[in-house]
Design an enzyme around this catalytic site. Structure first.
Site, PDB file in Angstrom:
ATOM      1  CE  LYS A  53       2.494   1.808  -3.663  1.00  0.00           C
ATOM      2  NZ  LYS A  53       1.603   2.925  -3.987  1.00  0.00           N
ATOM      3  CE  LYS A  72       1.297   1.427   0.122  1.00  0.00           C
ATOM      4  NZ  LYS A  72       0.769   2.328  -0.847  1.00  0.00           N
TER       5      LYS A  72
END
Ligand code: PBG
Length: 331
Positions: A201, A255
């Site tokens: 992330k 992400k």
């Protein structure tokens, strides 16, 4: 690899007709590839637009029945739940995260009761929807402290599992949390609850509309760079995934999505594990605004989702999921 040459070799031959293009198509998109994120809010009979995400709403729990009916009807396998916690329930320690009657817990119980195992429920483990400062963990001298945060996250994970959550998704980026959560779930006999780790992330500028939706934008005074990854890095992404797999992750997430297709591809190449992609709020709003202003056409949505598949994504979390699944089922 190429045999023959122009003029006898013509790659346009297979592109001439629709049937032929379909025949040689290398990737496919179906409803089963999609995960639908849902924003939750307190109250009754509420459907409130998210200002920065045209077409996206926050719903009170009583509204979930009809949305989920649609999700199931169009064969989307899983929903992801995100609470917009009322400001008076936020504090420094994110206490509300451990409340069995918080929004997410009530929503999980509601969905499980109504829909049994006909749909998967995924829920984030992180403190940002509950902290007054908007960070994913506890703050000490404006630094997010790891081990103390992980202790709370393991409890948050167990509570969500007890409510009936199928897929626990730690999105906090603390070190060691996947292993601790796995251990704690197993100890409490939740061996069958899956862990989807947001392993990669990035500290991204594309999360703005989401933070607006869950109400952490105004409270967040600094960035998340001391725990989320530097967007310049890819070797570090591989190390993050390797660690989380070792610690017991069943699936991993990359992400944001579209600007990070190289990361998806690399992860997929290196590890034989389901790799999910998150087409985040900023990506959604860019495309959606572009369509509404007639700058790009609607098919850009399918194109963006297909690109994830081409890069090697197993499934995609997307705010377009429901709209697109409706279209796909008529194909
Ligand atoms: C927080 C979380 C974020 C998103 C999902 N979980 C935002 C953040 O890290 O600040 C972003 C999703 C999106 O932008 O659509 N743990």
């Amino acid at each position: 690899m190429i045999t023959g040459k122009y003029p006898s070799l013509r790659l346009r031959r297979t592109r001439k007709y629709d049937w032929s293009r379909r025949l040689v198509q290398e990737n496919n998109l179906s409803s089963s590839d999609l995960i639908y994120p849902i924003f939750l809010m307190d109250g009754k009979n509420k459907k409130q637009p998210v200002r920065s995400m045209p077409g996206i709403y926050k719903y009170s729990i009583d509204q979930l029945g009809s949305i989920l009916n649609n999700v199931v009807k169009h064969k989307i396998p899983m929903v992801a739940l995100f609470p917009s916690t009322p400001i008076n329930k936020k504090d420094k320690l994110g206490t509300e995260a451990l409340n069995e009657n918080n929004l997410v817990c009530r929503a999980i119980r509601f969905i499980k009761k109504r829909f049994k195992n006909n749909i998967g429920i995924m829920s984030d483990v992180a403190l940002d929807p509950y902290t007054a400062h908007g960070h994913d963990g506890l703050l000490k001298n404006s630094y997010v402290i790891n081990d103390e945060t992980v202790k709370i996250l393991t409890k948050q994970a167990l509570i969500q599992a007890q409510m009936g959550c199928d897929v626990i998704a730690p999105s906090d980026m603390m070190d060691g949390r996947v292993g601790k959560i796995r251990k704690y779930l197993d100890k409490n006999r939740y061996h069958d609850v899956q862990i989807l780790s947001y392993a990669v992330k990035f500290a991204s500028n594309f999360y703005g509309p989401f933070r607006d939706a869950v109400g952490s934008k105004k409270s967040l005074k600094s960035d998340k760079k001391n725990y989320q990854m530097d967007f310049s890095n890819i070797n570090e992404a591989i190390r993050e995934v390797a660690l989380d797999i070792k610690e017991g992750a069943d699936m991993v997430m990359v992400k944001p999505g579209l600007p990070y297709l190289d990361v998806i591809q690399k992860v997929k190449e290196n590890f034989k594990i389901p790799v999910l992609a998150y087409q985040v709020s900023g990506e959604y709003s860019l495309i959606k605004n572009g369509i509404e202003k007639n700058l790009i056409n609607k098919n850009s949505i399918i194109e963006s989702l297909m690109c994830f598949k081409r890069a090697g994504a197993t499934a995609i979390v997307s705010y377009f999921a429901l709209d697109i699944a409706k279209k796909l089922s008529f194909n």
